[in-house]
Scaffold this motif. Structure first.
Motif, PDB file in Angstrom:
ATOM      1  N   GLY A 272       4.147  49.597  -3.900  1.00 25.06           N
ATOM      2  CA  GLY A 272       4.385  51.027  -3.742  1.00 25.06           C
ATOM      3  C   GLY A 272       3.647  51.698  -2.609  1.00 25.06           C
ATOM      4  N   TRP A 273       3.244  50.911  -1.604  1.00 26.49           N
ATOM      5  CA  TRP A 273       2.465  51.476  -0.505  1.00 26.49           C
ATOM      6  C   TRP A 273       3.299  51.822   0.726  1.00 26.49           C
ATOM      7  N   ALA A 274       4.538  51.438   0.777  1.00 24.13           N
ATOM      8  CA  ALA A 274       5.369  51.700   1.963  1.00 24.13           C
ATOM      9  C   ALA A 274       5.866  53.139   1.903  1.00 24.13           C
ATOM     10  N   SER A 275       4.986  54.067   2.282  1.00 25.72           N
ATOM     11  CA  SER A 275       5.306  55.492   2.198  1.00 25.72           C
ATOM     12  C   SER A 275       4.577  56.234   3.294  1.00 25.72           C
ATOM     13  N   PRO A 276       4.951  57.494   3.555  1.00 28.75           N
ATOM     14  CA  PRO A 276       4.255  58.286   4.589  1.00 28.75           C
ATOM     15  C   PRO A 276       2.790  58.568   4.276  1.00 28.75           C
ATOM     16  N   ARG A 277       2.327  58.226   3.067  1.00 28.68           N
ATOM     17  CA  ARG A 277       0.915  58.415   2.745  1.00 28.68           C
ATOM     18  C   ARG A 277       0.019  57.361   3.409  1.00 28.68           C
ATOM     19  N   SER A 278       0.595  56.236   3.804  1.00 30.63           N
ATOM     20  CA  SER A 278      -0.206  55.055   4.136  1.00 30.63           C
ATOM     21  C   SER A 278      -0.434  54.867   5.631  1.00 30.63           C
ATOM     22  N   TRP A 279      -1.640  54.394   5.960  1.00 28.12           N
ATOM     23  CA  TRP A 279      -1.868  53.825   7.282  1.00 28.12           C
ATOM     24  C   TRP A 279      -2.675  52.544   7.101  1.00 28.12           C
ATOM     25  N   VAL A 280      -2.412  51.581   7.962  1.00 27.09           N
ATOM     26  CA  VAL A 280      -3.016  50.263   7.808  1.00 27.09           C
ATOM     27  C   VAL A 280      -3.823  49.915   9.056  1.00 27.09           C
ATOM     28  N   GLY A 375      -2.290  59.924  17.823  1.00 26.21           N
ATOM     29  CA  GLY A 375      -2.068  58.751  16.985  1.00 26.21           C
ATOM     30  C   GLY A 375      -3.054  58.681  15.833  1.00 26.21           C
ATOM     31  N   GLY A 376      -4.334  58.927  16.128  1.00 25.42           N
ATOM     32  CA  GLY A 376      -5.334  58.939  15.073  1.00 25.42           C
ATOM     33  C   GLY A 376      -5.096  60.052  14.067  1.00 25.42           C
ATOM     34  N   ALA A 377      -4.698  61.221  14.557  1.00 20.86           N
ATOM     35  CA  ALA A 377      -4.409  62.338  13.657  1.00 20.86           C
ATOM     36  C   ALA A 377      -3.241  62.009  12.732  1.00 20.86           C
ATOM     37  N   ALA A 378      -2.231  61.317  13.263  1.00 16.85           N
ATOM     38  CA  ALA A 378      -1.092  60.915  12.434  1.00 16.85           C
ATOM     39  C   ALA A 378      -1.535  59.949  11.345  1.00 16.85           C
ATOM     40  N   CYS A 379      -2.418  59.007  11.690  1.00 17.34           N
ATOM     41  CA  CYS A 379      -2.930  58.078  10.684  1.00 17.34           C
ATOM     42  C   CYS A 379      -3.581  58.834   9.526  1.00 17.34           C
ATOM     43  N   LEU A 380      -4.334  59.875   9.844  1.00 16.83           N
ATOM     44  CA  LEU A 380      -5.033  60.639   8.816  1.00 16.83           C
ATOM     45  C   LEU A 380      -4.158  61.720   8.182  1.00 16.83           C
ATOM     46  N   GLY A 381      -2.905  61.821   8.635  1.00 18.97           N
ATOM     47  CA  GLY A 381      -2.024  62.855   8.095  1.00 18.97           C
ATOM     48  C   GLY A 381      -2.488  64.250   8.430  1.00 18.97           C
TER      49      GLY A 381
END
Length: 468
Positions: A272-280, A375-381
């Protein structure tokens, strides 16, 4: 008014007195938005306005002349392990593979306590500020004792750093087929209860927050399936971000095939991790189809160029991922693999790595800077408020410092020169409108004491190898 694509303020708007005005700067406000000779005004911890020098400048309580230097948004660190600066350049394992490196250091990290984590976090944040970073996450996944992340928030608040803690975890020790000793793993109920406690104590979802919390099981091979699924459920309940390492090493492929009967990305999707909440972090060994699937799901990734090259385990093709629609940020990773915490250096190395891999036309300095900011800001939402300097953004920015010798002859493009004519450091770093680095030095009265205490803790922890 709008001029050359810039939001400007006119007469009445600029009459207001602002707290800080930076003038005579080459302003990089956002992708495709630059002012060759500009000013930026800060008020109440926000960017109040920007414009061309000499035009519509507001009154200010304090004015800094950037003297033609480059000003950018503060860089954003999307993957780090701050406690690891206690074991930098640790001689017995400086040339190990990823798994050898981890197995060699886990017994030392078992010595972490609140004091060592507080000091390592403080040193990491100071070092990040000097390298132009104004917001950083930290992936704290080793928990030999309780309340370690509380110590990190204490350091962040004392320094004034914008901090995004991630509550990491491990459940599988050596006896369960994992890498770490039992002393640094926790049971599932303890992990979930402490995650909820930290969210309620420290997570601030409000605009301009100085502290937030995400959930971050260490890796697919270090935690149980329950932790992965329950973390995703908790993230939905509290509207949180999710973070983990993914597809970093070929050993991970083999582990997932043996234990779960699938590839790492498939397992990531299954729990259930493939969502806009996640960054890897890393995402070095996916297939093209797997990149496309996670990009479509809204997942972001953090590339850590220096760490990847130091360990020699490969690195993601960041520009290919961006073309496929996956936002890519940059991370310093742990200061025991990279052995530094300069996000400027990571940005430079991302540029060099991208061009080395795909040719001289494949990547520009602006591409790398975009990864380090937007890019970093997108990772952190968090790309509405940080990663750019448009009016209304958080007042997190850097006036860059380079020697006249290194810039001699660089007359045409300050952004390209920033990465190509190295080295660069932060001359002034501003977070939430406050100057935290000035004239290239941290604005701290107790830095000497912090460094002395950090050395004592590093010596204590590194001596653990003698007794193990």
């Amino acid at each position: 008014m709008i001029r050359h694509g810039w939001l400007m303020v006119s007469g009445k708007g600029t009459a207001m007195t602002v707290s800080l005005l930076i003038t005579n700067a080459y302003l990089y406000i956002d992708r495709n938005h630059e002012i060759a000779n500009g000013w930026i005004a800060i008020r109440d911890g926000r960017v109040h306005a920007v414009g061309h020098s000499g035009e519509d400048m507001p009154r200010a309580e304090k004015t800094i002349s950037a003297e033609g230097r480059l000003v950018t948004p503060g860089l954003i660190n999307a993957h780090h392990h701050m406690y690891q600066n206690l074991t930098r350049a640790y001689a017995p394992i400086t040339n190990g593979t990823l798994f050898e490196w981890l197995q060699g250091l886990y017994p030392l990290w078992a010595g972490l306590d609140e004091e060592s984590v507080y000091l390592s976090t403080a040193v990491a944040m100071i070092e990040l500020l000097m390298g132009g970073c104004t917001t950083s996450m930290d992936h704290m996944y080793v928990h030999p004792r309780p309340f370690l992340i509380d110590a990190q928030f204490r350091a962040a608040r004392e320094i004034g750093f914008r901090f995004y803690a991630t509550r990491g975890s491990m459940t599988r020790s050596v006896k369960d087929g994992g890498l770490p000793p039992a002393s640094v793993v926790q049971d599932e109920d303890t992990i979930l209860a402490d995650s909820e406690r930290l969210v309620q104590a420290y997570h601030d979802p409000s605009p301009g927050a100085m502290g937030r919390v995400a959930l971050a099981p260490c890796s697919l091979f270090s935690v149980s399936e329950r932790i992965m699924t329950e973390s995703a459920i908790m993230a939905d309940r509290y509207d949180l971000r999710l973070h983990t390492h993914l597809a970093e090493d070929h050993d991970e492929d083999r582990y997932c095939a043996e234990v779960y009967g699938c590839r790492p990305t498939e397992y990531f999707e299954r729990v259930g991790w493939a969502s806009p909440r996640s960054w890897v972090a890393h995402y070095i060994y996916p297939s093209s189809d797997e990149i496309d699937r996670l990009a479509h799901a809204g997942v972001c990734t953090a590339q850590c160029p220096c760490s990847n090259m130091m360990i020699g385990g490969g690195s993601a093709d960041a520009m290919d991922m961006r073309r496929r629609g996956m936002p890519v940020g940059l991370g310093c990773d742990g200061s025991a693999s990279t052995d530094h915490a300069s996000l400027w250096l990571e940005t430079r190395m991302a540029l060099l790595l991208g061009r080395y891999r795909n040719g001289p036309h494949s990547m520009t300095a602006r591409d790398a800077l975009d990864m380090a900011t937007r890019g970093g800001a997108a990772c952190l939402g968090w790309d509405d408020e940080i990663g750019h300097l448009r009016p209304g953004a958080c007042a997190d920015l850097v006036i860059w410092q380079m020697s006249d010798i290194s810039l001699a002859g660089a007359l045409t493009d300050p952004v390209e020169a920033w990465l190509r004519c190295a080295p660069a450091t932060a001359g002034t770093t501003i977070v939430d409108g406050r100057i935290l680095v000035e004239n290239g030095q941290p604005v701290l009265t107790n830095l000497k004491e912090i460094l002395g205490a950090h050395r004592t803790e590093a010596m204590r922890i590194q001596r653990l190898s003698e007794s193990s």
